[in-house]
Design an enzyme around this catalytic site. Structure first.
Site, PDB file in Angstrom:
ATOM      1  N   ASP A 200       0.875  -1.177   0.000  1.00 38.29           N
ATOM      2  CA  ASP A 200       0.000   0.000   0.000  1.00 38.29           C
ATOM      3  C   ASP A 200       0.910   1.225   0.000  1.00 38.29           C
ATOM      4  O   ASP A 200       1.575   1.517   0.993  1.00 38.29           O
ATOM      5  CB  ASP A 200      -0.895  -0.033   1.252  1.00 38.29           C
ATOM      6  CG  ASP A 200      -1.887   1.127   1.286  1.00 38.29           C
ATOM      7  OD1 ASP A 200      -1.618   2.148   0.645  1.00 38.29           O
ATOM      8  OD2 ASP A 200      -2.923   0.999   1.975  1.00 38.29           O
TER       9      ASP A 200
ATOM     10  N   LYS B 291      -6.127  10.260  -1.616  1.00 37.70           N
ATOM     11  CA  LYS B 291      -5.113  11.015  -0.855  1.00 37.70           C
ATOM     12  C   LYS B 291      -4.210  11.828  -1.788  1.00 37.70           C
ATOM     13  O   LYS B 291      -4.705  12.641  -2.528  1.00 37.70           O
ATOM     14  CB  LYS B 291      -4.315  10.061   0.024  1.00 37.70           C
ATOM     15  CG  LYS B 291      -5.139   8.962   0.674  1.00 37.70           C
ATOM     16  CD  LYS B 291      -6.229   9.479   1.595  1.00 37.70           C
ATOM     17  CE  LYS B 291      -6.970   8.321   2.221  1.00 37.70           C
ATOM     18  NZ  LYS B 291      -8.322   8.646   2.645  1.00 37.70           N
TER      19      LYS B 291
HETATM   20  N1  LCS Z   1      -4.928   2.599   2.453  1.00 37.62           N
HETATM   21  C1  LCS Z   1      -4.540   3.614   3.240  1.00 37.62           C
HETATM   22  C2  LCS Z   1      -3.111   3.695   3.691  1.00 37.62           C
HETATM   23  C3  LCS Z   1      -5.460   4.572   3.631  1.00 37.62           C
HETATM   24  O1  LCS Z   1      -5.029   5.581   4.411  1.00 37.62           O
HETATM   25  C4  LCS Z   1      -6.811   4.467   3.203  1.00 37.62           C
HETATM   26  C5  LCS Z   1      -7.839   5.447   3.644  1.00 37.62           C
HETATM   27  C6  LCS Z   1      -7.183   3.381   2.390  1.00 37.62           C
HETATM   28  C7  LCS Z   1      -6.210   2.471   2.032  1.00 37.62           C
HETATM   29  C8  LCS Z   1      -8.600   3.209   1.899  1.00 37.62           C
HETATM   30  O2  LCS Z   1      -8.857   4.139   0.909  1.00 37.62           O
HETATM   31  P1  LCS Z   1     -10.295   4.786   0.571  1.00 37.62           P
HETATM   32  O3  LCS Z   1     -11.224   3.665   0.308  1.00 37.62           O
HETATM   33  O4  LCS Z   1     -10.709   5.603   1.739  1.00 37.62           O
HETATM   34  O5  LCS Z   1     -10.007   5.583  -0.663  1.00 37.62           O
HETATM   35  N2  LCS Z   1      -7.424   6.210   4.716  1.00 37.62           N
HETATM   36  C9  LCS Z   1      -8.124   7.065   5.414  1.00 37.62           C
HETATM   37  C10 LCS Z   1      -7.614   7.711   6.549  1.00 37.62           C
HETATM   38  O6  LCS Z   1      -6.527   7.527   7.068  1.00 37.62           O
HETATM   39  N3  LCS Z   1      -8.496   8.571   6.975  1.00 37.62           N
HETATM   40  O7  LCS Z   1      -9.679   8.482   6.271  1.00 37.62           O
HETATM   41  C11 LCS Z   1      -9.504   7.521   5.220  1.00 37.62           C
END
Ligand code: LCS
Length: 394
Positions: free
Chosen positions: A184, A209
């Site tokens: 990741d 992000k």
């Molecule tokens: N991987 C990491 C490292 C993340 O920080 C997040 C979301 C995801 C996968 C999942 O992605 P998403 O489906 O939300 O696009 N991280 C978040 C966080 O740290 N705060 O809110 C969401």
């Protein structure tokens, strides 16, 4: 753009990504369509059989989405990009494609909460086993590997502890045991770290992000080192139906154009803020890969092209003091997510990682007092002044 491999990463972020452009559009057009017209019944049949690479249906492929997939695959030095509706859609596509009943996964203990919770609470229902270890220690990973281990899943820097894992050493270990390594890369983006170049088989992003960078889109992307694995993951994504929307793809392409300058600015800010926090009498500890006090500072220097803009820290007053800080910052926004132009502050134990068990959180180093700070591109003096006035109230 055909010669994009020869250009530097900043140029490729602006000019990369493949799309047909008969009208000479300066930007990638948004093909906002669910389906594509066939020239004839024979043409339709050939598109389905693979004899013709024409577009069929947006869940299967779309020119705007393809432009983004080829762009990110190029930035990550990969063979194939697979865009998904969110970062979690990427996570679940990877789990479903690479793990079967009776298989085992070894993972970093500190990962984005839902990436772990979905495995422990849901994929386990289908017979997939997992073990969570401190992947900063190769010995701990080795000890967790079983004969049925198929995937080594790494998040580095880890959300939210900022632990760093040695990607080259892990890729070797995984391959020696016939496992695939998945990384990741959300906290770095390909601008700062390219795990496929260090031996990883699959890299993925929450493009919500840094890649998009403007807190206005949720999106994900998987990139594979080889085409065969790419086809496997692509067909799983298509079958699951967690495809991206063309408008989402356009927004991320637009975001990537400024990725380099956003990261340069936010990580310069982060370095100053981390140093400020480390020297503040009310701060217990700070974890930022750019600080010499970070336990894997030398490794971060080796495998990352910069230290990024994520900081975690704890105040001497623990959770109570952290809450006062979060409630009183005025420039930083109290919200989850990260990697945008705006500075965000949040409390992982009760927010992003709240569904992870208390025991697992403790073991992963996600303490109750840990505050996560995602540095944006504001004027750094305003951010430090903001922290200063809030820390006076602690
Ligand atoms: N991987 C990491 C490292 C993340 O920080 C997040 C979301 C995801 C996968 C999942 O992605 P998403 O489906 O939300 O696009 N991280 C978040 C966080 O740290 N705060 O809110 C969401």
């Amino acid at each position: 753009m055909k010669q994009s491999k020869k250009l530097g990463i900043n140029s490729r972020m602006i000019h990369g990504g493949e799309f047909e452009n008969p009208l000479g559009s300066a930007t990638v057009p948004i093909y906002q369509t669910s389906t594509f017209i066939f020239d004839s019944a024979d043409h339709g049949a050939k598109c389905f059989s693979g004899e013709d690479d024409g577009y069929i249906y947006t869940r299967i492929g779309n020119p705007t989405i393809n432009a983004l997939e080829t762009l990110v695959a190029d930035l990550e030095s990969g063979a194939q990009g697979i865009a998904t509706s969110s970062g979690m859609a990427a996570v679940n596509t990877i789990y479903m494609a690479l793990l079967s009943k009776g298989d085992h996964m070894v993972s970093s203990a500190a990962v984005y909460g839902p990436s772990r919770v979905v495995m422990e609470q849901h994929w386990s229902r289908f017979g997939v086993e997992s073990t969570y270890v401190n992947t900063a220690s190769i010995e701990e990973i080795k000890a967790a590997i079983r004969p049925n281990s198929r995937v080594l899943y790494i998040e580095t820097p880890a959300n939210p502890t900022m632990d760093i894992t040695d990607l080259e050493a892990c890729a070797k270990l995984a391959h020696d045991h016939g496992m695939l390594m998945v990384v990741d890369n959300t906290f770095c983006s390909p601008y700062l770290q390219r795990p496929l170049e260090m031996g990883a088989d699959v890299v993925f992003h929450s493009m919500t992000k840094f890649l998009n960078g403007h807190a206005d889109i949720v999106a994900g992307m998987i990139v594979t080192r080889d085409k065969a694995l790419g086809s496997k993951l692509k067909s799983m994504m298509v079958t699951l139906g967690c495809n991206m929307d063309p408008h989402q793809a356009y927004m991320v392409i637009r975001g990537i154009r400024t990725l380099g300058i956003r990261i340069e600015r936010s990580q310069a800010n982060a370095m100053k803020i981390a140093a400020y926090l480390e020297n503040h009498p009310k701060v217990e500890w700070v974890m930022y890969p750019g600080l010499p006090s970070h336990p894997q500072h030398a490794l971060a220097q080796k495998q990352m092209d910069g230290f990024g803009s994520m900081i975690s820290f704890e105040l001497k007053g623990g959770l109570i003091a952290g809450k006062v800080l979060m409630d009183n910052v005025k420039v930083a926004i109290l919200a989850v997510s990260l990697g945008g132009v705006e500075t965000l502050i949040q409390h992982p134990a009760s927010m992003t990682h709240s569904k992870v068990s208390a025991e697992a959180k403790l073991k992963a180093g996600i303490t109750d007092g840990l505050v996560r700070y995602s540095v944006g591109i504001e004027d750094v003096d305003d951010l430090i002044g903001d922290l200063e006035q809030a820390l006076l109230l602690v």
